[in-house]
Write an enzyme that holds these catalytic residues in place. Sequence first.
Site, PDB file in Angstrom:
ATOM      1  N   HIS A 152       0.799  -1.290   0.041  1.00 16.43           N
ATOM      2  CA  HIS A 152      -0.135   0.067   0.009  1.00 16.43           C
ATOM      3  C   HIS A 152       0.872   1.345  -0.118  1.00 16.43           C
ATOM      4  O   HIS A 152       1.618   1.239   0.710  1.00 16.43           O
ATOM      5  CB  HIS A 152      -0.939   0.168   1.401  1.00 16.43           C
TER       6      HIS A 152
ATOM      7  N   ASN B 199       7.586  -4.817   3.615  1.00 17.09           N
ATOM      8  CA  ASN B 199       6.307  -4.384   3.739  1.00 17.09           C
ATOM      9  C   ASN B 199       5.780  -4.654   5.033  1.00 17.09           C
ATOM     10  O   ASN B 199       4.856  -3.974   5.555  1.00 17.09           O
ATOM     11  CB  ASN B 199       5.592  -4.967   2.421  1.00 17.09           C
TER      12      ASN B 199
END
Length: 269
Positions: free
Chosen positions: A107, A139
């Site tokens: 994201h 991440n």
Amino acid sequence: MAKLLLVIIASITACSAVLAQGDNTDNEFLKYGYPGPESDFLLRSRYAASYNRALRNPNWVAEHLTRDNLNGTADRSNADFKEDPAIPVAFRALLKDYYRSGFDRGHMCPAADAKKDLDSMKETFILTNIAPQVGAGFNRNYWAYLEKFVRDLTATFDDVYCISGPLYLPTKEGDKWFVKYQVIGDPPNVAVPTHFFKAILAKNSADATFALGAFALPNEAIDNSTPLTEFDIPIESVEKAAGLSFFNKVDHNTETIVPLCTATTCSLR
């Protein structure tokens, strides 16, 4: 590592020709249409984004965070990744591109920044807000801790503006520099960024000063003990590498600008 990033970014030469893109075809050369490039602008509930059709990744994703708009109870387990129907099929990032790619769907606007309602959270799972990221160590770890750091800034500042995105930086081989990145998908479709950035502007409503800072991180596993300040670099360096201009309605060269890591402690908790 930050010094290495500065060396790499400083080596990127600027283009000498400055032309407005526009869509003006009132000339003999573009009589039958403007070829592009197109930069799709996407305005969502919790973020705005610019999408790169050639790389199939965001150019940038911009957020405005406050103590109030971070509140909410939306659960990410009720949201699924999906392709963006706003992008023509020929230029879309596809769900199948990530299948067995070895990369996480990372994201840019975090799901945790959009807890106010489920619809807002679901928008963060659209692939125009996503780029391929190394999973373990990045991440799922260091990048996630950086996302929390940005959210936690709202305890100190009334308004936090954050712009996140990918970078494609050169590496030196012998006496030459090369930009190399993997492309995932079958056939190849989505570029894997070499680095990611976050540019941050923070302000208190009763204060005339702005806190300004930027971080650039390699898309690789980073040891959790690595100080965040290792990745603190001048915002102008990120602008040059990305070809972007951050917070250009604020004069960066005045006494009203304070380095973010001077205005607050830049550390991950």
